[in-house]
Design a protein around this motif. Structure first.
Motif, PDB file in Angstrom:
ATOM      1  N   ASP A 233      -3.450 -11.807   8.180  1.00  0.00           N
ATOM      2  CA  ASP A 233      -3.510 -11.429   9.593  1.00  0.00           C
ATOM      3  C   ASP A 233      -3.373  -9.919   9.769  1.00  0.00           C
ATOM      4  OD1 ASP A 233      -3.588 -12.149  12.400  1.00  0.00           O
ATOM      5  OD2 ASP A 233      -1.460 -11.598  12.464  1.00  0.00           O
ATOM      6  N   GLN A 234      -2.346  -9.334   9.134  1.00  0.00           N
ATOM      7  CA  GLN A 234      -2.014  -7.926   9.379  1.00  0.00           C
ATOM      8  C   GLN A 234      -2.086  -7.076   8.107  1.00  0.00           C
ATOM      9  OE1 GLN A 234       1.853  -7.746  11.200  1.00  0.00           O
ATOM     10  NE2 GLN A 234       1.393  -9.362  12.673  1.00  0.00           N
ATOM     11  N   GLY A 235      -2.804  -7.579   7.094  1.00  0.00           N
ATOM     12  CA  GLY A 235      -2.828  -6.886   5.798  1.00  0.00           C
ATOM     13  C   GLY A 235      -3.174  -5.410   5.912  1.00  0.00           C
ATOM     14  N   ALA A 236      -4.266  -5.107   6.615  1.00  0.00           N
ATOM     15  CA  ALA A 236      -4.725  -3.715   6.698  1.00  0.00           C
ATOM     16  C   ALA A 236      -3.619  -2.812   7.231  1.00  0.00           C
ATOM     17  CB  ALA A 236      -5.962  -3.629   7.593  1.00  0.00           C
ATOM     18  N   ASP A 237      -2.968  -3.276   8.280  1.00  0.00           N
ATOM     19  CA  ASP A 237      -1.897  -2.492   8.892  1.00  0.00           C
ATOM     20  C   ASP A 237      -0.696  -2.346   7.950  1.00  0.00           C
ATOM     21  OD1 ASP A 237      -0.608  -1.319  11.328  1.00  0.00           O
ATOM     22  OD2 ASP A 237       0.765  -3.001  10.971  1.00  0.00           O
ATOM     23  N   LEU A 238      -0.320  -3.433   7.297  1.00  0.00           N
ATOM     24  CA  LEU A 238       0.856  -3.394   6.412  1.00  0.00           C
ATOM     25  C   LEU A 238       0.595  -2.539   5.170  1.00  0.00           C
ATOM     26  CD1 LEU A 238       1.943  -7.135   6.729  1.00  0.00           C
ATOM     27  CD2 LEU A 238       3.185  -5.141   7.602  1.00  0.00           C
ATOM     28  N   PHE A 239      -0.604  -2.650   4.602  1.00  0.00           N
ATOM     29  CA  PHE A 239      -0.894  -1.833   3.423  1.00  0.00           C
ATOM     30  C   PHE A 239      -0.955  -0.356   3.789  1.00  0.00           C
ATOM     31  CE2 PHE A 239      -2.572  -5.978   1.903  1.00  0.00           C
ATOM     32  CZ  PHE A 239      -1.673  -6.124   0.854  1.00  0.00           C
ATOM     33  N   GLU A 240      -1.431  -0.069   5.002  1.00  0.00           N
ATOM     34  CA  GLU A 240      -1.444   1.315   5.455  1.00  0.00           C
ATOM     35  C   GLU A 240      -0.006   1.828   5.607  1.00  0.00           C
ATOM     36  OE1 GLU A 240      -4.101   2.046   8.822  1.00  0.00           O
ATOM     37  OE2 GLU A 240      -2.779   3.737   9.346  1.00  0.00           O
ATOM     38  N   ALA A 241       0.862   0.962   6.132  1.00  0.00           N
ATOM     39  CA  ALA A 241       2.277   1.349   6.268  1.00  0.00           C
ATOM     40  C   ALA A 241       2.894   1.632   4.904  1.00  0.00           C
ATOM     41  CB  ALA A 241       3.046   0.246   6.998  1.00  0.00           C
ATOM     42  N   ALA A 242       2.560   0.800   3.904  1.00  0.00           N
ATOM     43  CA  ALA A 242       3.098   0.997   2.550  1.00  0.00           C
ATOM     44  C   ALA A 242       2.590   2.311   1.969  1.00  0.00           C
ATOM     45  CB  ALA A 242       2.703  -0.174   1.647  1.00  0.00           C
ATOM     46  N   ASP A 243       1.300   2.571   2.196  1.00  0.00           N
ATOM     47  CA  ASP A 243       0.696   3.771   1.669  1.00  0.00           C
ATOM     48  C   ASP A 243       1.351   5.009   2.297  1.00  0.00           C
ATOM     49  OD1 ASP A 243      -1.413   4.462  -0.169  1.00  0.00           O
ATOM     50  OD2 ASP A 243      -2.419   5.407   1.544  1.00  0.00           O
ATOM     51  N   LYS A 244       1.575   4.935   3.582  1.00  0.00           N
ATOM     52  CA  LYS A 244       2.189   6.047   4.305  1.00  0.00           C
ATOM     53  C   LYS A 244       3.618   6.268   3.816  1.00  0.00           C
ATOM     54  CE  LYS A 244       3.028   7.355   9.071  1.00  0.00           C
ATOM     55  NZ  LYS A 244       3.237   6.732  10.387  1.00  0.00           N
ATOM     56  N   ALA A 245       4.334   5.182   3.580  1.00  0.00           N
ATOM     57  CA  ALA A 245       5.723   5.280   3.136  1.00  0.00           C
ATOM     58  C   ALA A 245       5.819   5.588   1.645  1.00  0.00           C
ATOM     59  CB  ALA A 245       6.456   3.967   3.440  1.00  0.00           C
ATOM     60  N   GLN A 246       4.665   5.562   0.943  1.00  0.00           N
ATOM     61  CA  GLN A 246       4.646   5.748  -0.514  1.00  0.00           C
ATOM     62  C   GLN A 246       5.558   4.733  -1.209  1.00  0.00           C
ATOM     63  OE1 GLN A 246       4.755   9.813  -1.824  1.00  0.00           O
ATOM     64  NE2 GLN A 246       2.892  10.165  -0.668  1.00  0.00           N
TER      65      GLN A 246
END
Lengths: 435, 435
Positions: free
Chosen positions: B114-127
């Motif tokens: 459902d929210q993969g794109a958003d969550l992976f972007e959050a992970a990427d941003k948070a490193q």
């Protein structure tokens, strides 16, 4: 990705079937690979034995060199890919590459089974990766699953069909009723077996992989010498037929297991032909395919299946390692190395638990069965199934034992061979993968 | 290992079957895990819905909290393990955990689809790492093999049996001749199916996994809405019987594929029942087991097999991710994230290439076959096999088509249904995994 844009410099040692495929894909798929790594990969050198060999490869001629030793010492390499094979000079080249700052990707199981401890120590000291996905079961991802995916689990046993040549030969014997010699000749004709098939049919290739699998699964170091090894040259058409009659199929298995003994855990690795029940997932691995079956405490039973050899499949595994090593070099880190923290004892073959399938030719007279049964009992070996076939004045007993220590089973066979009523123990084979 | 000795702090969100198993192993296997990580793992908090629920878990009572939102915001966590399930608050908790510096391990396929794109972007941003090995096919290592081992290859197609409940039901229908309702009731009785089996039998669970698999295989993002989804509720005992007659077995498949179209590459993901020939490795996946079959350019055909669900198997996958995330946290790096660099078009189900198996009840009179054959030809659909069974004044045609676009096949069926000579198209099922 904590990557930057500096190109990562890759050198290739060896340009045979696998090396050519790796070089071709590094060049053709440069854009895709750069996106997956986060930085471009640049092929900067290819060491070959003979510069004059014509090559079907679209790369600049100046990349080729016949001085591998100088190439790995350039000092500006990020990754060295070793697909030369053999023990030396491959080992020295890998050590030099690591010392000069490169991570190393290799497909060389024989070398790792011989000098693994030393090479992994060199990688650890150099803080570089030494990856070898292609060394076990070709394209099948097995190193990463064992080392990383199952890092939080306890592996109990690994059963592998890790040699495509012998699996092809046994498959032909099973499906066409061929003898070993006939099936070997056919395999050689089709290119599945080499002109000198020793390393495959005697189990040495599988034993090297068993040493590596045991090391990964049980966080320890094993060498080829630690692996009990029997090949398939003495597998008879009768034994294959006998396996079929009991709903089984003969496979050359690489078995790695950890067993709790009174003196603590012990790790054993062995390669030998075995009868595997058709209900076991490994039984349906056909032709030159490979498969690795893993029994672990939490995950239960897993199987990994795929082509065990070949230029393109092996190149796939090598390229996966290159991408991982490149990502690590770009971030200036290195991946999980050999975890040889577990200093476990080696389990001798005699202490392995297995079942035997025996074919015994005996005199057909009263009391013979009692004499034989007594010898089994003497060694504490319990008989699971027994079938008697009359053959005129002779009789044939086909016996499958319950599980027992290999030493007890072997000792029973030894005694049986010396009994007056026994004319011959015409077939002895272990049974694995049953309940 | 570039690790140091600082303990790595782990918090657990959810303490059901999987969470309990993860907590138990983190505690029991602390020494082993510390050696594999290179630093100790310390369980510092467990968020539960109800603090009063009795738990069979030997950890200090003060670890439990019913304030998950505060736990993930502590600011000193290295790893947050989300095994709560559901969309909210799981999604918000994961985002908060990442923002507050923790890597996240989740088993939540519905959330990621459902929210993969958003969550992976959050992970990427948070490193930080966002790992989800347990979200697809339980204990089977599939995320790492697709993302890392095959990172240098080109995947063409992934065929998965990724839902154990439906595989168990179809297996019972196949081996015992049960109807769907009978097999479902049996599965519920044995705990393989939930009281409300909708998510499983309608294919939604498999579709979420298909979205994740397609994303991994083709370096793109798909959501549940991008996956064409048909469940198994309309699979009849007749269809299962018909599959058996043609040497096939009915499986619920998750199919992800990349196809070259005139407009460039397109990625499709679909879940539906299909007839799979017995010779295909997926056909022998029995009971509640899962398997993922991968076709790639260089590696060829690979298969990954194992238990698809259950507390211990899922915990194994979660713990593997914890060890990897901990190693990365110890070195202050993060692993390869989502590689959504490939901005590919979505392949609609109508453009997928497949074969149809049809059972058509027709009037038994001269010329019927010609009329029907003409309709197939009109849509460019070629018939591979046709069998005619007489039924008094009626006849039954059993037709398997050659491969064609799904839209053409579906249109043919639609027209057939309207023909005067056709009494009923009593079964329509796709055929996959054939040659």
């Amino acid at each position: 990705m904590n990557a930057h844009d500096r190109p990562l410099r890759v050198a290739l040692l060896g340009c045979g079937v696998v090396g050519t495929e790796v070089a071709r894909r590094l060049t053709r798929d440069a854009d895709e690979l750069a996106q997956r790594v986060g930085a471009p990969l640049e092929l900067v050198g290819i060491a070959v034995r003979n510069l004059d060999t014509p090559r079907d490869l679209d790369v600049p001629a100046e990349l080729f060199t016949d001085d591998a030793a100088a190439l790995v010492r350039r000092g500006d390499l990020d990754i060295v890919v070793e697909v030369v094979g053999g023990i030396e000079p491959a080992g020295d080249l890998i050590r030099a590459a690591l010392e000069h700052g490169a991570s190393v990707v290799t497909a060389n199981k024989a070398l790792l089974a011989d000098q693994g401890a030393d090479l992994f120590e060199a990688a650890d000291k150099a803080q570089r990766d030494l990856s070898f996905e292609a060394a076990i079961a070709g394209a099948i991802p097995i190193v990463r699953p064992l080392r990383e995916s199952l890092a939080g689990d306890r592996i109990r046993r690994v059963l592998g069909i890790v040699n495509g040549t012998t699996n092809y030969i046994l498959d032909q014997m099973t499906t066409l009723g061929q003898t070993f010699d006939e099936a070997l000749a056919e395999a050689q004709r089709l290119g599945y077996a080499e002109a000198d098939p020793t390393a495959d049919v005697e189990g040495h290739d599988a034993a090297a992989k068993a040493a590596l699998l045991a090391g990964l699964a049980f966080h320890t170091h094993l060498t080829l010498d630690d692996v009990h090894c029997e090949g398939i040259t003495s597998v008879t058409a009768d034994a294959v037929q006998s396996a079929a009659e009991m709903g089984s199929v003969v496979k050359l298995l690489a078995i790695c297991e950890q067993i709790d003994t009174p003196d603590g855990p012990a790790v054993g690795a062995r390669v030998h032909p075995a009868m595997v029940p058709l209900s076991h997932p490994l039984a349906s691995v056909r032709g030159a395919y490979n498969a690795v079956f893993v029994e672990s405490e939490a995950a239960g039973e897993l199987m990994f299946y795929g082509p065990g050899a070949g230029g393109a499949p092996t190149a796939s595994a090598v390229l996966g390692d290159i991408v991982s090593a490149a990502r690590n070099r770009a971030s200036d880190v290195f991946g999980p190395g050999e975890t040889s923290h577990a200093d476990v004892r080696l389990l001798p073959i005699g202490s392995a638990h297995t079942q035997y399938h025996l074919v015994i030719e005996v005199d057909d007279r009263a009391g013979v069965l009692a004499i034989i049964a007594q010898e089994f009992a003497r060694f504490g070996v319990s008989i699971k199934t027994l079938r008697q076939e009359g053959l005129g004045s002779d009789a044939r007993l086909i016996i499958v034992t319950h599980e027992a220590e290999d030493a007890s089973l072997a000792a029973t066979v030894e005694i049986l061979r010396g009994l007056e009523v026994v004319r011959d123990v015409s077939s002895v084979m272990r049974v694995e993968g049953g309940s």
